[in-house]
Scaffold this motif. Structure first.
Motif, PDB file in Angstrom:
ATOM      1  N   UNK A  16       0.832  -1.213   0.000  1.00  0.00           N
ATOM      2  CA  UNK A  16       0.000   0.000   0.000  1.00  0.00           C
ATOM      3  C   UNK A  16       0.863   1.258   0.000  1.00  0.00           C
ATOM      4  N   UNK A  17       1.975   1.195   0.723  1.00  0.00           N
ATOM      5  CA  UNK A  17       2.888   2.345   0.755  1.00  0.00           C
ATOM      6  C   UNK A  17       3.501   2.600  -0.625  1.00  0.00           C
ATOM      7  N   UNK A  18       3.864   1.536  -1.292  1.00  0.00           N
ATOM      8  CA  UNK A  18       4.410   1.652  -2.641  1.00  0.00           C
ATOM      9  C   UNK A  18       3.357   2.223  -3.599  1.00  0.00           C
ATOM     10  N   UNK A  19       2.140   1.754  -3.457  1.00  0.00           N
ATOM     11  CA  UNK A  19       1.040   2.254  -4.300  1.00  0.00           C
ATOM     12  C   UNK A  19       0.850   3.761  -4.098  1.00  0.00           C
ATOM     13  N   UNK A  20       0.856   4.177  -2.843  1.00  0.00           N
ATOM     14  CA  UNK A  20       0.668   5.605  -2.541  1.00  0.00           C
ATOM     15  C   UNK A  20       1.799   6.457  -3.117  1.00  0.00           C
ATOM     16  N   UNK A  21       2.990   5.863  -3.242  1.00  0.00           N
ATOM     17  CA  UNK A  21       4.139   6.586  -3.800  1.00  0.00           C
ATOM     18  C   UNK A  21       4.065   6.691  -5.319  1.00  0.00           C
ATOM     19  N   UNK A  22       3.167   5.897  -5.923  1.00  0.00           N
ATOM     20  CA  UNK A  22       3.020   5.948  -7.378  1.00  0.00           C
ATOM     21  C   UNK A  22       3.456   4.689  -8.093  1.00  0.00           C
ATOM     22  N   UNK A  23       3.681   3.584  -7.349  1.00  0.00           N
ATOM     23  CA  UNK A  23       4.088   2.345  -8.014  1.00  0.00           C
ATOM     24  C   UNK A  23       2.965   1.839  -8.911  1.00  0.00           C
ATOM     25  N   UNK A  24       3.316   1.512 -10.134  1.00  0.00           N
ATOM     26  CA  UNK A  24       2.332   1.022 -11.107  1.00  0.00           C
ATOM     27  C   UNK A  24       2.259  -0.500 -11.108  1.00  0.00           C
ATOM     28  N   UNK A  25       3.442  -1.147 -11.021  1.00  0.00           N
ATOM     29  CA  UNK A  25       3.473  -2.611 -11.121  1.00  0.00           C
ATOM     30  C   UNK A  25       4.505  -3.182 -10.160  1.00  0.00           C
ATOM     31  N   UNK A  26       4.271  -4.435  -9.747  1.00  0.00           N
ATOM     32  CA  UNK A  26       5.229  -5.134  -8.883  1.00  0.00           C
ATOM     33  C   UNK A  26       5.513  -6.491  -9.504  1.00  0.00           C
ATOM     34  N   UNK A  27       6.804  -6.786  -9.675  1.00  0.00           N
ATOM     35  CA  UNK A  27       7.207  -8.076 -10.236  1.00  0.00           C
ATOM     36  C   UNK A  27       7.596  -9.052  -9.129  1.00  0.00           C
ATOM     37  N   UNK A  28       7.020 -10.228  -9.200  1.00  0.00           N
ATOM     38  CA  UNK A  28       7.389 -11.318  -8.292  1.00  0.00           C
ATOM     39  C   UNK A  28       7.111 -12.610  -9.048  1.00  0.00           C
ATOM     40  N   UNK A  29       8.145 -13.192  -9.643  1.00  0.00           N
ATOM     41  CA  UNK A  29       7.965 -14.359 -10.502  1.00  0.00           C
ATOM     42  C   UNK A  29       7.713 -15.631  -9.694  1.00  0.00           C
ATOM     43  N   UNK A  30       6.910 -16.523 -10.280  1.00  0.00           N
ATOM     44  CA  UNK A  30       6.730 -17.848  -9.674  1.00  0.00           C
ATOM     45  C   UNK A  30       7.926 -18.753  -9.979  1.00  0.00           C
TER      46      UNK A  30
END
Length: 329
Positions: free
Chosen positions: A142-156
């Motif tokens: 949520x903190x990253x989102x509030x900062x303006x993060x658009x996408x998060x990568x976490x591969x399986x």
């Protein structure tokens, strides 16, 4: 129009994956044209903002502290330096900027505060900003989102069944929990895997099955070919055939029609003709620049020439279904 489904069975995906190559490419190309402009390819840049020294034991990764590789441990970069890299990437045509840190998980400390400032700065440049920082909690997401993060990568990385052969320091459920935290924070999900690590074709089908049966498909699915690095447990793995990459890309395109399918690691070993087949099969994103975290990647000039020959055009930022939901603009 091809139906969007989250109830694929492994058998259905296996049948698609094993279909005759030219039929598979044709079907994937047809689906691709229903949802995207086939001439558009997004150019992304990936920067390692904190390199090496990771406590995990991912068998493919030269950044693991326990392996003896040429990767030199570097502390987290300064915000200004990262923003300077982002500006250069934008000038070279990138519309998505991804920052990777070799952490097992995010900790709520000064380093995370610096990453937040990096996210804010890149977002203000009008680029899609993505991070890959290891496991994150819901509050961190949520903190990253509030900062303006658009996408998060976490591969399986691979299938649940093959996962323990590659990584023992975290579980498959840990991976899925992070993806859920990202989704809950209303951040666009980027999750794919690596082929050529000794897994079976059924393991590849298994990974695609997990991704395509999530409550929502990832907006972004990177398909990586292992780049075997000396000093890692997988250093002797043979290069994966390009046809296997095409099978993965085409199958991903058919079962997750709206996703950005990203032709990622391993591209440095592919000819322009091989990459063209990947684009035909539904890949619509590449990573540009001479490094992909710590492994080689084609140079920007080579990519510009390829775009010219294939009449490709760079995809704009914040475009498509993901943008409607996740854009800060």
């Amino acid at each position: 129009m091809t139906e969007l489904r989250n109830d694929w069975t492994r058998g259905e995906i296996e049948e698609i994956y094993n279909s005759p190559m030219l039929d598979l490419i044709y079907r994937a190309a047809t689906v691709h044209r229903e949802y995207s402009d086939p001439q558009e390819v997004q150019v992304c840049t990936l920067l390692s903002v904190k390199t090496g020294g990771c406590p995990e034991d991912c068998s493919y990764c030269p950044q693991a502290a326990r392996y003896h590789t040429d990767v030199k441990v570097q502390k987290l970069m300064e915000v200004d330096e990262v923003l300077s890299n982002a500006k250069a990437a934008k000038e070279n045509g990138s519309t998505r900027f991804c920052m990777g840190a070799a952490w097992r998980e995010v900790r709520d400390n000064k380093d995370f505060d610096k990453v937040i400032e990096m996210v804010k700065g890149v977002n203000q440049m009008g680029m899609e900003v993505c991070c890959t920082l290891g496991m994150i909690t819901e509050s961190q997401a949520k903190r990253l989102k509030e900062a303006g993060l658009y996408a998060y990568n976490h591969n399986l990385d691979t299938s649940e069944e093959a996962y323990e052969d590659i990584i023992t320091t975290r579980t498959y459920k840990d991976r899925l929990d992070t993806l859920e935290n990202v989704r809950t924070a209303k951040i666009s999900v980027c999750s794919g895997g690596i082929i050529g690590m000794g897994e079976s074709h059924l393991d590849r089908v298994g990974m695609l099955h997990t991704l395509s049966t999530l409550p929502e498909h990832p907006e972004s699915v990177p398909v990586n070919a292992l780049v075997a690095v000396e000093g890692t447990p997988l250093e002797d793995q043979e290069r994966v055939p390009v046809w296997d990459m095409i099978r993965m890309i085409a199958t991903a395109r058919i079962i997750m029609p709206k996703a950005m399918v990203r032709l990622s690691a391993g591209r440095v070993n592919m000819t322009m003709e091989e990459q063209a087949l990947c684009f035909l099969a539904g890949a619509n994103s590449i990573f540009a620049g001479d490094k992909l975290l710590t492994t080689p990647n084609p140079e920007v000039d080579a990519d510009k020439q390829m775009f010219q020959v294939l009449n490709l055009k760079p995809r704009a930022s914040f475009k498509g279904a993901a943008a409607e939901k996740y854009s800060m603009a």
